[in-house]
Design a protein around this motif. Structure first.
Motif, PDB file in Angstrom:
ATOM      1  N   UNK A  12      -2.326  -0.475   7.468  1.00 30.53           N
ATOM      2  CA  UNK A  12      -1.219  -1.003   6.889  1.00 30.53           C
ATOM      3  C   UNK A  12      -0.120  -1.418   7.459  1.00 30.53           C
ATOM      4  N   UNK A  13      -0.529  -1.662   9.141  1.00 28.86           N
ATOM      5  CA  UNK A  13       0.201  -2.328  10.012  1.00 28.86           C
ATOM      6  C   UNK A  13       0.298  -3.589  10.057  1.00 28.86           C
ATOM      7  N   UNK A  14      -0.938  -3.899   9.777  1.00 29.22           N
ATOM      8  CA  UNK A  14      -1.298  -5.908   9.124  1.00 29.22           C
ATOM      9  C   UNK A  14      -0.070  -6.534   8.507  1.00 29.22           C
ATOM     10  N   UNK A  62       3.480  -1.056  -8.933  1.00 29.31           N
ATOM     11  CA  UNK A  62       4.037  -1.284 -10.829  1.00 29.31           C
ATOM     12  C   UNK A  62       4.092  -2.855 -10.968  1.00 29.31           C
ATOM     13  N   UNK A  63       4.879  -2.991  -9.545  1.00 26.92           N
ATOM     14  CA  UNK A  63       5.977  -4.526 -10.237  1.00 26.92           C
ATOM     15  C   UNK A  63       4.574  -5.864  -9.774  1.00 26.92           C
ATOM     16  N   UNK A  64       3.289  -5.124  -8.953  1.00 22.90           N
ATOM     17  CA  UNK A  64       1.946  -6.295  -8.830  1.00 22.90           C
ATOM     18  C   UNK A  64       2.132  -5.893  -7.319  1.00 22.90           C
ATOM     19  N   UNK A  65       3.097  -5.697  -6.719  1.00 17.30           N
ATOM     20  CA  UNK A  65       3.506  -5.865  -4.993  1.00 17.30           C
ATOM     21  C   UNK A  65       2.672  -5.429  -4.560  1.00 17.30           C
ATOM     22  N   UNK A  66       1.778  -5.398  -3.260  1.00 16.02           N
ATOM     23  CA  UNK A  66       0.783  -4.513  -2.309  1.00 16.02           C
ATOM     24  C   UNK A  66       1.863  -3.786  -1.957  1.00 16.02           C
ATOM     25  N   UNK A  67       1.287  -2.271  -1.471  1.00 11.12           N
ATOM     26  CA  UNK A  67       2.118  -1.608  -0.914  1.00 11.12           C
ATOM     27  C   UNK A  67       1.276  -0.973   0.176  1.00 11.12           C
ATOM     28  N   UNK A  68       0.677  -1.889   0.783  1.00 10.10           N
ATOM     29  CA  UNK A  68       0.446  -1.235   2.864  1.00 10.10           C
ATOM     30  C   UNK A  68      -0.822  -0.781   2.268  1.00 10.10           C
ATOM     31  N   UNK A  69      -1.410   0.727   1.487  1.00 14.78           N
ATOM     32  CA  UNK A  69      -2.546   0.906   1.769  1.00 14.78           C
ATOM     33  C   UNK A  69      -4.305   0.241   1.005  1.00 14.78           C
ATOM     34  N   UNK A  70      -5.361   0.701   1.156  1.00 17.18           N
ATOM     35  CA  UNK A  70      -5.931  -0.032   0.741  1.00 17.18           C
ATOM     36  C   UNK A  70      -6.843   0.506  -0.662  1.00 17.18           C
ATOM     37  N   UNK A  71      -7.417  -0.477  -1.816  1.00 18.45           N
ATOM     38  CA  UNK A  71      -7.906  -0.037  -2.870  1.00 18.45           C
ATOM     39  C   UNK A  71      -9.403   0.754  -2.650  1.00 18.45           C
ATOM     40  N   UNK A  72      -9.767   1.245  -2.267  1.00 18.11           N
ATOM     41  CA  UNK A  72     -11.386   1.320  -2.903  1.00 18.11           C
ATOM     42  C   UNK A  72     -11.968   1.667  -1.249  1.00 18.11           C
ATOM     43  N   UNK A  73     -13.691   1.145  -1.392  1.00 18.37           N
ATOM     44  CA  UNK A  73     -14.295   1.170   0.341  1.00 18.37           C
ATOM     45  C   UNK A  73     -13.755   0.131   0.827  1.00 18.37           C
ATOM     46  N   UNK A  74     -13.182   0.047   1.513  1.00 21.65           N
ATOM     47  CA  UNK A  74     -13.072  -1.192   2.711  1.00 21.65           C
ATOM     48  C   UNK A  74     -14.397  -2.225   3.127  1.00 21.65           C
ATOM     49  N   UNK A  75     -13.815  -3.642   3.076  1.00 19.52           N
ATOM     50  CA  UNK A  75     -14.976  -4.118   3.165  1.00 19.52           C
ATOM     51  C   UNK A  75     -15.168  -4.072   4.753  1.00 19.52           C
ATOM     52  N   UNK A  76     -15.923  -2.845   5.582  1.00 24.31           N
ATOM     53  CA  UNK A  76     -15.768  -2.938   7.156  1.00 24.31           C
ATOM     54  C   UNK A  76     -17.436  -2.121   7.571  1.00 24.31           C
ATOM     55  N   UNK A  77     -17.700  -2.713   8.530  1.00 26.36           N
ATOM     56  CA  UNK A  77     -19.378  -1.930   8.932  1.00 26.36           C
ATOM     57  C   UNK A  77     -19.771  -1.381   7.489  1.00 26.36           C
ATOM     58  N   UNK A  78     -20.382  -0.076   7.823  1.00 22.68           N
ATOM     59  CA  UNK A  78     -21.102   0.823   6.120  1.00 22.68           C
ATOM     60  C   UNK A  78     -20.591  -0.334   5.020  1.00 22.68           C
ATOM     61  N   UNK A  79     -19.754  -0.118   4.660  1.00 17.87           N
ATOM     62  CA  UNK A  79     -18.361  -0.465   3.799  1.00 17.87           C
ATOM     63  C   UNK A  79     -19.161  -2.110   2.936  1.00 17.87           C
ATOM     64  N   UNK A  80     -19.497  -2.466   3.714  1.00 18.19           N
ATOM     65  CA  UNK A  80     -19.864  -3.978   3.385  1.00 18.19           C
ATOM     66  C   UNK A  80     -20.948  -3.820   2.861  1.00 18.19           C
TER      67      UNK A  80
END
Length: 240
Positions: free
Chosen positions: A74-76, A154-172
């Motif tokens: 969200x910050x980044x 709806x416009x196709x632009x990012x909202x700042x939220x993650x979609x699905x499982x983040x590919x980090x740590x065990x998420x990879x």
């Protein structure tokens, strides 16, 4: 005889080979997410002092393994989200030219090309978001990218939220499992090598057939030494 033939077909030599790469501090001698934040601050998109303070703080949490990735994403992505898709694309093009392309060093390219020449399937598996990393993967000639996906409005632009499982740590591991399943594979059907610099990636390093500690941080270097894993100091090579 039939059993012997079936066993032979399952031989590791016959399995598709995967070369999995972390990105930041593995194929790149920098953190692309952190560097993108610094770059956008130089464009005047954020207050540089406050943004860089928080960016460095989040980065320290990442290195320590304590990062809340949802807060960080969200910050980044906040500044780029507010600027819109057209301005973001133009800025990223400059970022690639000024920051990333000069940082793709010969040793990293040679490692990728060695696996490509061997016929291995190349996949980048990164905890950085896809907006930042898709052009980097393209620059390396790697089509398969597993990155943090972003929710789009709806416009196709990012909202700042993650979609699905983040590919980090065990998420990879979870995201790689889904990638394999989409191809009708499981871990036993492939022979996978994974290059990573960070103990944050321990779950995937332990899951693959061939873990390679690459430019490892001190904690991963110590663990790799203890376990007898190969250590590749890619950026200390003479051609880097």
């Amino acid at each position: 005889m039939t059993a012997d033939i079936q066993e032979e077909k399952r031989s590791p030599r016959e399995r598709p080979r995967l070369a999995l790469f972390d990105l930041d501090h593995t194929l790149l001698p920098l953190d692309s997410d952190h560097s993108w934040g610094v770059f956008t601050a130089t464009l005047g998109w954020t207050d540089p002092v406050e943004f860089n303070r928080r960016n460095d703080e989040f980065f320290a949490h990442y290195r320590a393994g304590t990062l809340d990735i949802h807060d960080y994403v969200r910050f980044a992505t906040d500044a780029v989200r507010l600027r819109g898709a057209e301005a973001a694309a133009a800025a990223h093009e400059r970022f690639m030219a000024e920051v990333i392309t000069p940082a793709i060093l010969p040793a990293a390219r040679a490692l990728v090309e060695r696996h490509r020449a061997a016929g291995d399937e190349l996949v980048i598996v990164t905890a950085t978001n896809a907006f930042v990393t898709r052009p980097i993967a393209d620059a390396l000639g790697i089509a398969e990218l597993i990155a943090v996906d972003l929710v789009r409005d709806e416009s196709g632009w990012i909202t700042g939220a993650i979609d699905g499982i983040p590919s980090a740590r065990e998420g990879k591991v979870a995201r790689m499992q889904a990638w394999l399943a989409a191809r009708g594979w499981d871990w036993g059907d492939v022979e996978a090598t994974f290059y990573s610099d960070s103990l944050n990636d321990l779950a995937l390093l332990e899951r693959v057939d061939h873990p390679v500690a690459t430019n490892p941080d001190p904690r991963l270097r110590a663990l790799a030494t203890e376990r007898g894993w190969p250590i590749l100091d890619l950026f200390s090579q003479a051609d880097a």
